[in-house]
Design an enzyme around this catalytic site. Structure first.
Site, PDB file in Angstrom:
ATOM      1  N   THR A  62       0.819  -1.208   0.000  1.00  0.00           N
ATOM      2  CA  THR A  62       0.000   0.000   0.000  1.00  0.00           C
ATOM      3  C   THR A  62       0.851   1.255   0.000  1.00  0.00           C
ATOM      4  OG1 THR A  62      -0.182  -0.206   2.402  1.00  0.00           O
ATOM      5  CG2 THR A  62      -1.975  -1.110   1.094  1.00  0.00           C
TER       6      THR A  62
ATOM      7  N   PHE B 212      -7.199   3.918   4.658  1.00  0.00           N
ATOM      8  CA  PHE B 212      -6.624   2.932   5.583  1.00  0.00           C
ATOM      9  C   PHE B 212      -7.701   2.100   6.264  1.00  0.00           C
ATOM     10  CE2 PHE B 212      -3.382   6.295   5.354  1.00  0.00           C
ATOM     11  CZ  PHE B 212      -2.286   5.532   4.985  1.00  0.00           C
TER      12      PHE B 212
ATOM     13  N   CYS C  70      -6.318  -0.142   9.422  1.00  0.00           N
ATOM     14  CA  CYS C  70      -4.910  -0.541   9.374  1.00  0.00           C
ATOM     15  C   CYS C  70      -4.177  -0.121  10.645  1.00  0.00           C
ATOM     16  CB  CYS C  70      -4.244   0.096   8.155  1.00  0.00           C
ATOM     17  SG  CYS C  70      -2.472  -0.197   8.064  1.00  0.00           S
TER      18      CYS C  70
END
Length: 488
Positions: free
Chosen positions: A275, A400, A407
């Site tokens: 990511t 996120f 996350c």
């Protein structure tokens, strides 16, 4: 996973067929981009049915905000995440909500992302960048952005989290773990697509057999990391692996099994580099496409870092790159590298005042649509603009993830990406290929493909006074750029 939605039928692509349903309207190799190109006019909520599997997509910020309400909704595992469980098991990303290892791992690893921990990681991030610069300075100036950002972020998470180097800057060969990991991600996505096909289990077994050697290598490589640390003279350590091996839950006394530790290492190696490398790559794409934005970003690095092109920001200085953070945030708004997440209700409820949902139903919040909702972002929602005024419902920008399953390492990613972007812009002039058309590779994450820039060493502007460091800047707080709130 059939997702019945109490018999509700939503808008769907035209030409639905009796058995295949909407399968013909999907591109299995680039599903997110295909939806953006062909189906974004279906409305705020729509469905695509592939044989017996119903995918319900939310494209509207109002509905996304409702789904993000943790009191009513929780994370659901989409078919793609279920497909990834064959190798990622009950790791933090793929665990189901009722699996105890998620809470155990989460509670153990939260201290690994405190300010004190981030201060330990900072010099490793800086040293890894230095190694990348050595490679760049010895080359011809032409850089494969996606490839080099992947090498950078993989080395960073490997060294900071597990004391594991991948040799990314000593050879042009891709580490076999990377190839195996990409295979696993692609396999997960494909299983998510074919799961509803007639004979899906046979097809899935064929895919597993075809890629068995690579997947076995990944498992063995991760098990060797655990085994080596356990047999070392000192098994402790303050990195992620040391915490998982040596610490028990402070309340229950439970420990993670070696199998689950393998799942967690894989989760962090994937989420900790895929990511971030994608976010950096998209940021560079937009910077070279917008010279005015690039000039402002470079000016900020010169103001903070001074006239030394080799300057490394201190930990406390990284949050001062506020414009660079806006660049990253805007790139992630348009192209979130993790393009969506699924949500289910805790109990039977009504979504949008119209549609009944039970805990067996789920909706995919498709971020590239939600984060381009013109009702929130304006008619220019598809335009890259870091100076964009914060709109109403901007909190639905969730690259996120959302809620307690967001996350865990987002502050790590933001710090790493901001510092990397600052040092690269401070050290090099960057030029792109004007003929390049954005091509995106879709695994479970999104990444610009075949995107190259040319780097030339630069002398930073002189005559200005560098901005002072901020001693207690909230670098580890992961401030949300749109709401000003923090999450941990």
């Amino acid at each position: 996973m059939r997702n019945a939605w109490s018999g509700h039928t939503f808008p769907h692509p035209p030409g639905r067929r009796r058995w295949m349903k909407d399968a013909h309207s999907m591109d299995p190799e680039r599903p997110v981009q295909h939806i953006l190109e062909h189906h974004r006019d279906l409305g705020p909520i729509f469905e695509i049915v592939v044989f017996g599997q119903k995918f319900v997509f939310v494209a509207d910020a109002e509905l996304a905000a409702e789904l993000n309400d943790e009191k009513r909704f929780v994370k659901a595992n989409s078919p793609a995440l279920e497909g990834l469980r064959g190798i990622a098991g009950d790791g933090l990303f793929t665990a189901r909500n009722d699996e105890p290892n998620w809470q155990l791992a989460h509670d153990l690893l939260v201290p690994a992302f405190t300010k004190q921990a981030m201060q330990r990681y900072h010099p490793v991030m800086a040293e890894t960048l230095d190694e990348l610069f050595v490679v760049w300075d010895s080359g011809d100036g032409r850089v494969d952005v996606g490839g080099d950002m992947t090498r950078l972020t993989l080395e960073t998470i490997g060294r900071t989290g597990f004391s594991q180097a991948f040799g990314s800057f000593t050879t042009d060969e891709v580490h076999p773990f990377v190839e195996g990991m990409v295979t696993a991600l692609t396999l997960g996505r494909r299983k998510g697509v074919i799961g509803a096909l007639p004979g899906a289990r046979i097809l899935e077994r064929r895919l597993d057999r075809r890629h068995a050697d690579q997947l076995d290598y990944v498992r063995g490589f991760l098990d060797d990391i655990v085994r080596s640390r356990r047999t070392a003279a000192t098994t402790g350590g303050d990195d992620l692996l040391g915490i998982m091996l040596d610490q028990a839950h402070p309340v229950t006394g439970q420990r993670l099994s070696d199998e689950n530790i393998r799942y967690q290492i894989l989760t962090f190696l994937v989420a900790g580099h895929e990511t971030t490398s994608g976010a950096l790559s998209f940021a560079f794409y937009y910077l070279v496409r917008h010279p005015d934005v690039l000039a402002k970003a470079v000016a900020e690095t010169d103001a903070i870092l001074g006239d030394d092109p080799d300057a490394t920001p201190s930990y406390e200085q990284v949050p001062r790159f506020r414009y660079l953070r806006k660049v990253l945030d805007e790139a992630l708004r348009l192209w979130p590298t993790a393009p969506g997440y699924a949500r289910s209700p805790r109990e039977a409820t009504t979504l949008g005042g119209r549609w009944t949902m039970t805990p067996d139903d789920w909706a995919l919040v498709l971020l590239p649509l939600v984060q381009r909702d013109p009702a929130v972002w304006g008619e220019d929602a598809d335009v890259f603009d870091p100076d964009r005024t914060r709109p109403r419902l901007a909190s639905t920008a969730k690259p996120f993830g959302t809620g307690e399953r967001a996350c865990i390492g987002r502050q790590f990613a933001v710090h790493e990406a901001t510092m990397a972007l600052a040092r690269i812009l401070h050290r090099y002039d960057i030029a792109g290929d004007a003929s390049y058309e954005l091509t995106i590779n879709e695994r479970l994450t999104l990444m610009p493909e075949d995107f190259h820039v040319t780097l030339t060493r630069r002398r930073p502007a002189t005559g200005g006074t560098p901005l002072p460091a901020v001693e207690d800047a909230p670098a580890a707080a992961a401030v949300c750029p749109y709401t000003g709130s923090t999450s941990g």
